[in-house]
Design a protein around this motif. Structure first.
Motif, PDB file in Angstrom:
ATOM      1  N   SER A 133     -50.183 -12.654 -23.780  1.00 36.50           N
ATOM      2  CA  SER A 133     -50.113 -12.243 -22.384  1.00 36.50           C
ATOM      3  C   SER A 133     -48.933 -11.301 -22.179  1.00 36.50           C
ATOM      4  CB  SER A 133     -49.937 -13.466 -21.473  1.00 36.50           C
ATOM      5  OG  SER A 133     -49.627 -13.046 -20.143  1.00 36.50           O
ATOM      6  N   LEU A 171     -50.310 -20.517 -21.399  1.00 37.21           N
ATOM      7  CA  LEU A 171     -50.370 -19.070 -21.282  1.00 37.21           C
ATOM      8  C   LEU A 171     -50.523 -18.466 -22.675  1.00 37.21           C
ATOM      9  CD1 LEU A 171     -50.087 -16.578 -19.403  1.00 37.21           C
ATOM     10  CD2 LEU A 171     -47.624 -16.652 -19.863  1.00 37.21           C
ATOM     11  N   ALA A 172     -51.497 -17.587 -22.834  1.00 35.14           N
ATOM     12  CA  ALA A 172     -51.790 -17.002 -24.149  1.00 35.14           C
ATOM     13  C   ALA A 172     -50.566 -16.272 -24.701  1.00 35.14           C
ATOM     14  CB  ALA A 172     -52.961 -16.038 -24.041  1.00 35.14           C
ATOM     15  N   THR A 177     -58.749 -19.269  -4.228  1.00 30.54           N
ATOM     16  CA  THR A 177     -58.932 -18.793  -5.604  1.00 30.54           C
ATOM     17  C   THR A 177     -58.764 -17.278  -5.653  1.00 30.54           C
ATOM     18  OG1 THR A 177     -60.422 -20.621  -6.134  1.00 30.54           O
ATOM     19  CG2 THR A 177     -60.538 -18.668  -7.535  1.00 30.54           C
ATOM     20  N   LYS A 227     -57.392 -34.368 -15.291  1.00 29.48           N
ATOM     21  CA  LYS A 227     -58.381 -33.535 -15.984  1.00 29.48           C
ATOM     22  C   LYS A 227     -59.427 -34.337 -16.758  1.00 29.48           C
ATOM     23  CE  LYS A 227     -55.383 -29.484 -16.311  1.00 29.48           C
ATOM     24  NZ  LYS A 227     -54.808 -28.442 -17.191  1.00 29.48           N
ATOM     25  N   HIS A 251     -58.286 -30.332 -10.366  1.00 32.57           N
ATOM     26  CA  HIS A 251     -58.733 -30.758 -11.693  1.00 32.57           C
ATOM     27  C   HIS A 251     -59.807 -31.834 -11.599  1.00 32.57           C
ATOM     28  CE1 HIS A 251     -56.526 -34.688 -11.804  1.00 32.57           C
ATOM     29  NE2 HIS A 251     -55.802 -34.076 -10.878  1.00 32.57           N
ATOM     30  N   GLU A 293     -53.598 -18.977 -14.776  1.00 32.88           N
ATOM     31  CA  GLU A 293     -55.044 -19.131 -14.699  1.00 32.88           C
ATOM     32  C   GLU A 293     -55.568 -19.958 -15.862  1.00 32.88           C
ATOM     33  OE1 GLU A 293     -57.342 -15.568 -13.189  1.00 32.88           O
ATOM     34  OE2 GLU A 293     -55.420 -14.609 -13.665  1.00 32.88           O
ATOM     35  N   THR A 294     -55.044 -19.703 -17.053  1.00 32.60           N
ATOM     36  CA  THR A 294     -55.388 -20.485 -18.240  1.00 32.60           C
ATOM     37  C   THR A 294     -54.096 -20.990 -18.852  1.00 32.60           C
ATOM     38  OG1 THR A 294     -57.356 -19.142 -18.677  1.00 32.60           O
ATOM     39  CG2 THR A 294     -56.504 -20.467 -20.502  1.00 32.60           C
ATOM     40  N   GLU A 295     -54.042 -22.288 -19.116  1.00 30.40           N
ATOM     41  CA  GLU A 295     -52.844 -22.887 -19.701  1.00 30.40           C
ATOM     42  C   GLU A 295     -53.186 -23.600 -21.003  1.00 30.40           C
ATOM     43  OE1 GLU A 295     -51.033 -25.330 -16.694  1.00 30.40           O
ATOM     44  OE2 GLU A 295     -50.622 -23.635 -15.378  1.00 30.40           O
ATOM     45  N   ALA A 310     -54.773 -20.535 -10.633  1.00 36.08           N
ATOM     46  CA  ALA A 310     -55.939 -19.735 -10.279  1.00 36.08           C
ATOM     47  C   ALA A 310     -55.871 -19.156  -8.870  1.00 36.08           C
ATOM     48  CB  ALA A 310     -57.217 -20.557 -10.440  1.00 36.08           C
ATOM     49  N   GLU A 366     -53.644 -12.773 -12.563  1.00 36.58           N
ATOM     50  CA  GLU A 366     -52.514 -12.476 -13.443  1.00 36.58           C
ATOM     51  C   GLU A 366     -52.421 -11.012 -13.826  1.00 36.58           C
ATOM     52  OE1 GLU A 366     -52.471 -15.454 -16.559  1.00 36.58           O
ATOM     53  OE2 GLU A 366     -52.357 -16.990 -14.997  1.00 36.58           O
TER      54      GLU A 366
END
Length: 314
Positions: free
Chosen positions: A264, A260-261, A202, A48, A72, A256-258, A231, A235
């Motif tokens: 969620s 994880l909120a 995707t 990344k 990434h 999708e986003t890490e 992705a 989700e």
């Protein structure tokens, strides 16, 4: 000759220590605090790292990805015109196969059900089908998918796989291309996703996609396991499928986003198993040996292995 370790979200120190042991003749540097003169850097080991960093190294010869995926590196950024090398290492492959096999067996042997019964001190047996009655399908038949498929075959599962192009794996029914995708899904009780992240994959796995899985399996509904890229799934649709019965259960290691909120809804679903992107951790000891071997071969005039097709995205 300098090698730069450019990782985001990881401690670079273990990587630097291992690379110094394996390539003592090279200067090992770390981003962003100990880069030195960018003109000296010939190799980058990255997870990344921003594209502007990679493009700021005029002497760069090779980019090494330190994760199983390369999205990434490729996603949304221009790159210098140098080879990009994927990590293909027995340690990483074994870790992924362990996690996938664990999740398949957890669901097959009804461990979530028995764990819930334990909280209630409930002693109750459930009918246990044999592995031959369970149809596992693996999306993506690269090095990781092939190894996982072969392991599940050894456990006796009825295994099939799907890839963009035709593959041949002993004991595995292989499907290929868009024309055969629906037939693959229709025969699958437990779907394992190991697809790379590309424009074509995707958000591929949405509610409509999951609705195509087999409904007549011995476990009373399809199960989804994702250890590929976050992705590739939608989700919100995974949540919907887990609550409306489209999916009986899921094991998710990527999102999708890490991270994880915390809000969620996936966290609160009793039929979802969540792990924090640990299915195949990149081990500095194992992967530094792989990278050092590649560099020594490259400097001896031999071709690099496991090159990324930048157009295909993997």
């Amino acid at each position: 000759m300098a090698l730069l370790i450019a990782v985001k979200g990881w401690d670079p120190a273990p990587w630097a220590e291992r690379m110094k042991e394996r390539l003592p003749e090279h200067e090992i540097r770390t981003w962003p605090d100990a880069m030195g003169d960018p003109r000296d850097i010939e190799y980058v080991l990255t997870w990344k790292a921003p594209g502007e960093l990679l493009n700021s190294l005029p002497g760069l010869k090779v980019i090494f990805s330190l994760g199983a995926g390369v999205d990434h590196i490729l996603k949304g950024q221009s790159l210098p015109d140098v080879p990009v090398v994927r990590v293909v290492d027995p340690d990483l492959t074994a870790r992924m196969t362990e996690w996938i096999t664990l999740q398949v067996l957890l669901h097959h042997r009804k461990l979530p059900t028995y764990a819930e019964q334990q909280t209630k001190r409930l002693w109750k047996e459930h009918t246990q089908p044999g592995t031959a009655e369970v149809r596992v399908g693996i999306l993506g038949l690269g090095v990781l998918g092939k190894d996982a498929a072969e392991m599940l075959v050894r456990f006796g599962f009825n295994v099939a796989g799907w890839a963009r192009s035709k593959k041949a794996i002993e004991g595995v029914e292989c499907f290929a291309g868009a024309a055969e995708l629906d037939a693959f899904l229709a025969r699958t009780d437990i779907l394992v996703n190991l697809l790379p992240l590309t424009p074509d994959t995707t958000h591929l796995i949405d509610h409509a996609f999951l609705s195509k899985l087999a409904r007549d399996g011995v476990h009373g509904g399809p199960i989804f396991i994702n250890a590929g890229r976050g992705a590739t799934q939608v989700e919100g649709d995974i949540v919907r499928a887990l609550t409306d019965g489209t999916l009986k259960a899921a094991s998710l290691d990527v999102f999708e986003t890490e991270p994880l909120a915390s809000d969620s809804p996936l966290w609160n679903l009793p039929n979802a198993i969540i792990t924090p992107h640990i299915a195949a951790d990149s081990d500095p000891a194992a992967l530094s040996t792989y990278v050092a071997g590649q560099i020594r071969a490259f400097e001896a005039g031999k071709p690099l292995e496991n090159l990324v097709d930048l157009k295909a995205g993997y």
